[in-house]
Scaffold this motif. Structure first.
Motif, PDB file in Angstrom:
ATOM      1  N   VAL A   9      59.165  18.916  50.336  1.00  0.00           N
ATOM      2  CA  VAL A   9      60.311  19.384  49.448  1.00  0.00           C
ATOM      3  C   VAL A   9      61.124  18.469  49.370  1.00  0.00           C
ATOM      4  CG1 VAL A   9      61.172  20.746  51.092  1.00  0.00           C
ATOM      5  CG2 VAL A   9      61.668  21.382  48.712  1.00  0.00           C
ATOM      6  N   GLU A  16      71.023  22.566  49.679  1.00  0.00           N
ATOM      7  CA  GLU A  16      69.671  23.148  49.650  1.00  0.00           C
ATOM      8  C   GLU A  16      69.006  22.722  51.025  1.00  0.00           C
ATOM      9  OE1 GLU A  16      69.301  23.332  44.708  1.00  0.00           O
ATOM     10  OE2 GLU A  16      68.086  21.563  45.770  1.00  0.00           O
ATOM     11  N   LEU A  20      67.060  24.766  53.746  1.00  0.00           N
ATOM     12  CA  LEU A  20      65.717  24.516  54.015  1.00  0.00           C
ATOM     13  C   LEU A  20      65.470  24.245  55.559  1.00  0.00           C
ATOM     14  CD1 LEU A  20      64.708  22.092  51.253  1.00  0.00           C
ATOM     15  CD2 LEU A  20      63.558  24.341  51.755  1.00  0.00           C
ATOM     16  N   GLU A  23      65.972  27.687  57.274  1.00  0.00           N
ATOM     17  CA  GLU A  23      64.701  28.660  57.018  1.00  0.00           C
ATOM     18  C   GLU A  23      63.662  28.049  57.911  1.00  0.00           C
ATOM     19  OE1 GLU A  23      63.470  28.859  52.898  1.00  0.00           O
ATOM     20  OE2 GLU A  23      61.737  29.761  53.464  1.00  0.00           O
ATOM     21  N   HIS A  24      63.323  26.924  57.906  1.00  0.00           N
ATOM     22  CA  HIS A  24      62.223  26.326  58.712  1.00  0.00           C
ATOM     23  C   HIS A  24      62.194  26.051  60.203  1.00  0.00           C
ATOM     24  CE1 HIS A  24      59.743  26.578  54.920  1.00  0.00           C
ATOM     25  NE2 HIS A  24      60.885  26.273  54.296  1.00  0.00           N
TER      26      HIS A  24
ATOM     27  N   ALA B   2      62.581  23.708  43.916  1.00  0.00           N
ATOM     28  CA  ALA B   2      61.205  24.215  44.118  1.00  0.00           C
ATOM     29  C   ALA B   2      61.173  24.685  45.442  1.00  0.00           C
ATOM     30  CB  ALA B   2      60.370  23.094  43.799  1.00  0.00           C
ATOM     31  N   ASP B   3      60.035  25.281  45.680  1.00  0.00           N
ATOM     32  CA  ASP B   3      59.584  25.582  47.296  1.00  0.00           C
ATOM     33  C   ASP B   3      58.744  24.566  47.798  1.00  0.00           C
ATOM     34  OD1 ASP B   3      59.012  29.166  46.789  1.00  0.00           O
ATOM     35  OD2 ASP B   3      60.782  28.016  47.724  1.00  0.00           O
ATOM     36  N   PRO B   4      58.768  24.318  49.346  1.00  0.00           N
ATOM     37  CA  PRO B   4      57.887  23.060  49.832  1.00  0.00           C
ATOM     38  C   PRO B   4      56.396  23.527  49.341  1.00  0.00           C
ATOM     39  CG  PRO B   4      59.341  24.149  51.563  1.00  0.00           C
ATOM     40  CD  PRO B   4      59.423  24.856  50.205  1.00  0.00           C
ATOM     41  N   SER B   5      55.654  22.357  48.981  1.00  0.00           N
ATOM     42  CA  SER B   5      54.414  22.461  48.374  1.00  0.00           C
ATOM     43  C   SER B   5      53.542  21.353  49.175  1.00  0.00           C
ATOM     44  CB  SER B   5      54.147  22.249  46.901  1.00  0.00           C
ATOM     45  OG  SER B   5      55.047  21.128  46.494  1.00  0.00           O
TER      46      SER B   5
END
Lengths: 290, 157
Positions: A9, A16, A20, A23-24, B2-5
């Motif tokens: 991502v 942002e 992230l 969250e991860h 966008a989300d991780p993809s």
């Protein structure tokens, strides 16, 4: 080999990116220049679940001089130290070291802050940041903190950065008008990691006499090791002898490893010789500025 | 946002032509060029950034295409060795490599050409020292390097 599977991502904003990472957690790795992380992925020494690419976050891609420091954003590329005159003038020690960092095709992507976060004990920028008394800003969704280099580097390839933190900027304090710098390194080939690297910041007084010299050494321990002339060779006396005493005292404090690149004895020899030369050169430059 | 993809669309320009593809995000730019676009002139030596065989020019800068993800090159402009020839003829740098015997097996050559081209693009008249330093990240097992340096200096003259 090829990198293992991961999700990717590329956030547009710092907020942002921090969200992230929050969250991860430990499943996330940050990528910017990728010159240290991509080899680790290719060799499968790292297997992150999520790669957070901060390369598109504009506010991280700038450097600016401030009242009493130079601030370098997280994604500023190493090549800019060699290509931008103002940047090189603001950070002359880092610019001198930059020619020794990898090669043009790695400096085009590699970042200054990224090299610090990778914390290779034989890398050039950690040594420079240590001797300059620099600090990193580490941010997370919980807040922000400043960390000095000595508290940031933990062990070889390990730092004290938190699982959800992002290094957003390097702060290099103004070095003072009567300060000179020098960077020296011995490597097997141009652009290799150093066998031993020495960075020096030296101050002279109004009369031009040597007042203080700080050296940081890379390649001789798990992290850069920093020593001060005022602590190890406090006496007066003729300057060359004092510098030689200092270099000898520095070596006395080292316990370098032996590996395929060099014996411990050779690293000691390099440390002593390069320390003496770096201090002499930095003092000369401090005098030249006045 | 966008989300991780794990898969993404990649659009970029290579040697002046627009290309697109949907790839795993772990695909390197080198593998994208070679396997998705069929441009096998870019070679894979060490695949960890040390040998320089994979060097291409991305947005004007020499880069190790094995250390760039294809998704990181989205929207960018890439020049590979296939894009050096001008109207079907070897460009001056390639011609100089030919004249000065700067290649034997040719495996390292695309990487050397793109690195040297990047040098000449920013420094049209380099000294020998500047050529040696700029090319120091490229490894050759065959030639002993001297003829490569001669070729770059010859192309610059």
């Amino acid at each position: 080999m090829k990198p293992p599977p991961f999700a990717y991502v590329a956030p547009d904003t710092l907020e942002e990116a921090l969200a992230l990472l929050a969250e991860h957690g430990d499943e996330a790795r940050v990528i910017a220049g990728g010159q240290s992380l991509m080899p680790m992925l290719a060799l499968r020494m790292a297997r992150p679940g999520v790669l957070v690419d901060i390369g598109g976050i504009e506010e991280l891609d700038t450097w600016q001089p401030e009242a009493d420091s130079v601030v370098v954003g997280a994604t500023v590329r190493q090549r800019r130290l060699l290509e931008e005159r103002e940047f090189a003038a603001a950070l002359p020690l880092c610019a001198e070291a930059a020619a020794h960092i990898g090669h043009p095709a790695t400096r085009s992507r590699g970042t200054i802050v990224g090299s610090l976060c990778h914390a290779d004990p034989a890398a050039e920028l950690p040594v420079c940041a240590s001797v300059l008394g620099a600090e990193l800003t580490l941010r997370s969704t919980n807040g922000s903190r400043q960390v000095a280099m000595a508290d940031f580097f933990d062990a070889a390839l390990a730092t004290t950065i938190g699982e959800t933190e992002l290094a957003t900027a390097l702060h290099v304090p103004a070095q003072g008008p009567r300060t000179g710098h020098a960077f020296l390194e011995v490597a097997r080939r141009h652009g290799d990691f150093a066998i031993v690297a020495v960075a020096c910041a030296a101050q002279v007084d109004e009369a031009g006499a040597l007042q203080e010299a700080t050296v940081s050494l890379g390649g001789v321990g798990d992290a850069p090791l920093t020593f001060r002339l005022s602590e190890l060779a406090p006496g007066g006396g003729p300057e060359p002898a004092r510098i030689a005493d200092f270099a000898e005292s520095v070596v006395g404090r080292l316990d370098p490893n032996a590996d395929i690149h060099a014996t411990a004895a050779y690293r000691r020899t390099l440390a002593e010789t390069l320390t003496g030369r770096a201090v002499t050169r930095a003092v000369g430059r401090a005098r030249d500025r006045n | 946002m966008a989300d991780p993809s794990e898969r993404m669309n990649v659009e970029l320009v290579v040697n002046g032509q627009a290309h697109a593809g949907e790839v795993e995000v772990r695909r390197t730019l080198a593998d994208f060029l070679r396997d998705d676009l069929g441009l096998t002139g870019t070679h894979l030596g060490c695949e960890h950034g040390a040998c320089g065989a994979c060097t291409v020019i991305l947005d004007g800068e020499p880069v190790r295409s094995c250390l760039v993800l294809a998704v990181q090159a989205r929207g960018g402009e890439v020049r590979t060795v296939e894009g050096l020839a001008e109207d079907g003829a070897l460009n001056p740098l390639q011609q100089a490599f030919k004249e000065k015997h700067a290649l034997q097996c040719g495996f390292c050559t695309p990487g050397f050409l793109m690195t040297a081209q990047a040098l000449l693009d920013r420094n049209p008249s380099p000294t020998e020292t500047e050529v040696r330093e700029y090319l120091s990240g490229n490894i050759c097992r065959c030639t002993g390097y001297q003829f490569i340096i001669d070729a770059v200096l010859h192309a610059a003259a």
